[in-house]
Design an enzyme around this catalytic site. Structure first.
Site, short mmCIF file in Angstrom:
data_model
loop_
_atom_site.label_atom_id
_atom_site.label_comp_id
_atom_site.label_asym_id
_atom_site.label_seq_id
_atom_site.Cartn_x
_atom_site.Cartn_y
_atom_site.Cartn_z
N ALA A 11 0.94 -1.08 0.04
CA ALA A 11 -0.08 -0.10 -0.08
C ALA A 11 0.88 1.36 0.17
O ALA A 11 0.33 2.39 0.08
CB ALA A 11 -0.99 -0.15 1.09
N ARG A 36 8.20 0.22 3.60
CA ARG A 36 8.54 1.50 3.86
C ARG A 36 7.89 2.39 5.04
O ARG A 36 6.58 2.81 4.35
CB ARG A 36 8.78 2.27 2.50
CG ARG A 36 9.60 2.03 1.54
CD ARG A 36 9.61 2.69 0.01
NE ARG A 36 8.59 1.96 -0.80
CZ ARG A 36 8.38 2.25 -2.04
NH1 ARG A 36 9.21 3.16 -2.56
NH2 ARG A 36 7.57 1.66 -2.47
N ASP A 61 8.00 -7.18 5.50
CA ASP A 61 8.62 -7.82 4.14
C ASP A 61 7.81 -8.97 4.11
O ASP A 61 7.96 -10.07 4.78
CB ASP A 61 10.03 -7.85 4.16
CG ASP A 61 10.50 -8.26 3.08
OD1 ASP A 61 9.73 -8.89 1.89
OD2 ASP A 61 11.96 -7.95 2.60
N SER A 141 -1.40 -10.27 -13.62
CA SER A 141 -0.89 -9.51 -14.52
C SER A 141 -1.11 -9.97 -16.11
O SER A 141 -1.42 -11.17 -16.12
CB SER A 141 0.73 -9.19 -14.76
OG SER A 141 1.19 -8.52 -15.80
N TYR A 154 9.71 -13.13 -14.61
CA TYR A 154 8.53 -12.46 -14.06
C TYR A 154 7.14 -12.95 -14.76
O TYR A 154 6.09 -13.32 -13.87
CB TYR A 154 8.43 -10.83 -14.62
CG TYR A 154 7.23 -9.88 -14.11
CD1 TYR A 154 7.04 -9.62 -12.84
CD2 TYR A 154 6.28 -9.50 -15.03
CE1 TYR A 154 5.99 -9.12 -12.49
CE2 TYR A 154 5.25 -8.73 -14.49
CZ TYR A 154 5.13 -8.41 -13.35
OH TYR A 154 4.19 -7.85 -12.85
N VAL A 187 0.33 -0.31 -16.30
CA VAL A 187 -0.30 0.82 -15.36
C VAL A 187 0.92 1.64 -14.99
O VAL A 187 2.26 1.14 -14.50
CB VAL A 187 -0.46 -0.09 -13.94
CG1 VAL A 187 -1.35 1.11 -13.33
CG2 VAL A 187 -1.48 -1.15 -14.54
P1 NDP Z 1 4.91 -0.32 -7.21
O1 NDP Z 1 6.19 -0.46 -7.24
O2 NDP Z 1 4.20 1.18 -7.43
O3 NDP Z 1 4.28 -0.88 -6.10
C1 NDP Z 1 4.84 -1.93 -5.40
C2 NDP Z 1 4.19 -2.17 -3.94
O4 NDP Z 1 4.53 -3.65 -3.64
C3 NDP Z 1 4.90 -1.37 -3.25
O5 NDP Z 1 3.97 -0.70 -2.23
C4 NDP Z 1 5.97 -1.92 -2.39
O6 NDP Z 1 6.17 -1.60 -1.09
C5 NDP Z 1 5.32 -3.50 -2.18
N1 NDP Z 1 6.38 -4.42 -2.22
C6 NDP Z 1 7.19 -4.77 -3.11
N2 NDP Z 1 8.09 -5.86 -2.50
C7 NDP Z 1 7.33 -6.33 -1.34
C8 NDP Z 1 8.08 -6.64 -0.08
N3 NDP Z 1 9.15 -7.51 -0.24
N4 NDP Z 1 7.39 -6.89 1.03
C9 NDP Z 1 6.31 -5.90 1.17
N5 NDP Z 1 5.74 -5.07 0.19
C10 NDP Z 1 6.39 -5.07 -1.12
O7 NDP Z 1 4.21 -1.27 -8.26
P2 NDP Z 1 2.45 -1.53 -8.83
O8 NDP Z 1 1.60 -0.74 -7.93
O9 NDP Z 1 2.29 -1.44 -10.35
O10 NDP Z 1 2.47 -3.00 -8.38
C11 NDP Z 1 1.48 -3.67 -7.87
C12 NDP Z 1 1.18 -4.91 -8.33
O11 NDP Z 1 0.72 -4.93 -9.65
C13 NDP Z 1 2.32 -5.99 -8.49
O12 NDP Z 1 2.04 -7.19 -8.00
C14 NDP Z 1 2.92 -6.01 -9.92
O13 NDP Z 1 3.41 -7.08 -10.38
C15 NDP Z 1 1.35 -5.80 -10.47
N6 NDP Z 1 1.28 -5.36 -11.91
C16 NDP Z 1 1.80 -4.07 -12.41
C17 NDP Z 1 1.57 -3.59 -13.36
C18 NDP Z 1 2.10 -2.24 -13.87
O14 NDP Z 1 2.07 -1.98 -15.19
N7 NDP Z 1 2.31 -1.27 -12.96
C19 NDP Z 1 0.82 -4.13 -14.44
C20 NDP Z 1 0.08 -5.74 -13.96
C21 NDP Z 1 0.50 -6.06 -12.76
P3 NDP Z 1 7.61 -1.31 -0.18
O15 NDP Z 1 8.55 -1.12 -1.45
O16 NDP Z 1 7.16 -0.08 0.63
O17 NDP Z 1 7.68 -2.79 0.66
C1 8X3 Z 2 3.32 -5.64 -15.64
C2 8X3 Z 2 2.98 -5.60 -17.00
O1 8X3 Z 2 3.56 -6.02 -19.35
O2 8X3 Z 2 5.20 -5.19 -17.87
O3 8X3 Z 2 2.83 -6.81 -15.05
O4 8X3 Z 2 4.40 -7.48 -17.76
S1 8X3 Z 2 4.15 -6.16 -18.01
#
Ligand code: NDP
Ligand code: 8X3
Length: 253
Positions: A11, A36, A61, A141, A154, A187
């Site tokens: 979040a 964070r 984590d 995804s 991935y 996104v």
């Molecule tokens: P962001 O990088 O903006 O957010 C990722 C979030 O995941 C952060 O809040 C981060 O928090 C948290 N996170 C990552 N690693 C950990 C960990 N080890 N422990 C706890 N929290 C963790 O990316 P998105 O919002 O885009 O990603 C969210 C989801 O959406 C992911 O599963 C991603 O694969 C998926 N997704 C994203 C797409 C895109 O194009 N953006 C497309 C399709 C799917 P913190 O670092 O504070 O721990």
């Molecule tokens: C994130 C979208 O196309 O980079 O899951 O795999 S893509």
């Protein structure tokens, strides 16, 4: 607590943060998680003061089972009636061929996207079973539906989310727990900055010349899924920018 409760992983940024905001706006109390701590505190203060709801920030984590277990074990009793679990925390690390793969990147993706999601689910599902209801929403995804060049590991982790989503639905069916996957295309979040290890210029190029989805678009979808009537479950959604047909085909200006 009379408000419903949503437990949101990841979040502190992007889709998870936008979802926390929208759930709070719609009267949910929210459990927000991430590594964070400063961001969790900032979001917690913002949501509490703006929407007059309760927020429980949990700083851990998802890759570390002991941290996940400890955080969930010590959730106060009045926070245990969790209506929605949004399994969102995840990342891509790098982009490269299998023969040149970076082990540390592979491990981070597998540990976060697969094992982290499993650790969370394993610890929250029993609470939902005890409550007699629940809804688990997994963020997959388009990479869990297709495989693109250099996306190997991935894509594999997101294909695993696709399989786990189906498996969870079968296992949790007798317990009145709905299970849904939302699978987005591009996104614009911190996703690409993380994937390219902080290289903001390279990250910007991913979205150059097109209108990607916004994190708020996914948050609206999550809330819509969570607010269907009791007899309706949305199993699986693929949601793309209008200008993106699949993982590798998009129109750019
Ligand atoms: P962001 O990088 O903006 O957010 C990722 C979030 O995941 C952060 O809040 C981060 O928090 C948290 N996170 C990552 N690693 C950990 C960990 N080890 N422990 C706890 N929290 C963790 O990316 P998105 O919002 O885009 O990603 C969210 C989801 O959406 C992911 O599963 C991603 O694969 C998926 N997704 C994203 C797409 C895109 O194009 N953006 C497309 C399709 C799917 P913190 O670092 O504070 O721990
Ligand atoms: C994130 C979208 O196309 O980079 O899951 O795999 S893509």
């Amino acid at each position: 607590m009379k408000n419903k409760i949503a437990f949101i992983t990841g979040a502190t940024s992007g889709i998870g943060k936008a979802s926390a905001e929208l759930f709070a706006k719609n009267g949910y109390n929210v459990i927000i998680t991430g590594r964070r701590k400063d961001r969790l505190e900032e979001l917690s203060n913002h949501l509490t003061s703006t929407y007059k709801i309760d927020v429980l920030p949990l700083n851990f984590d998802v890759r570390i089972l002991k941290e996940v277990e400890a955080a969930i074990k010590f959730i106060p009793d009045n926070w245990k009636n969790i209506h929605v679990l949004l399994n969102n925390a995840g990342l891509a690390a790098g982009l490269g061929t299998i023969q040149e793969g970076v082990m540390d990147d592979w491990e981070r993706m597998i540990d976060t996207n697969m094992k982290g999601l499993l650790y969370i689910t394993r610890n929250i599902a029993p609470l939902m079973i005890a409550n007699g209801h629940g809804h688990i929403i997994n963020i997959g995804s388009i990479a869990g539906k297709e495989v693109y060049a250099n996306g190997n590991v991935y894509c594999a982790t997101k294909h695993a989310v696709d399989a786990l989503n189906k498996g969870m639905r079968i296992d949790l069916l007798p317990h009145n727990i709905k299970v849904t996957a939302i699978n987005p295309g591009m996104v614009e979040t911190e996703f690409s900055v993380v994937r390219f290890n902080g290289d903001e210029e390279r990250a910007k190029n991913v979205y150059k010349g097109l209108q990607p989805l916004l994190p708020e678009d996914i948050a609206e979808t999550v809330l819509w899924v969570a607010s269907r009537p009791a007899h309706v479950n949305i199993n699986d959604i693929i949601i793309m920018p209008s200008v993106q047909a699949n993982s590798t085909t998009a129109i750019r200006k």
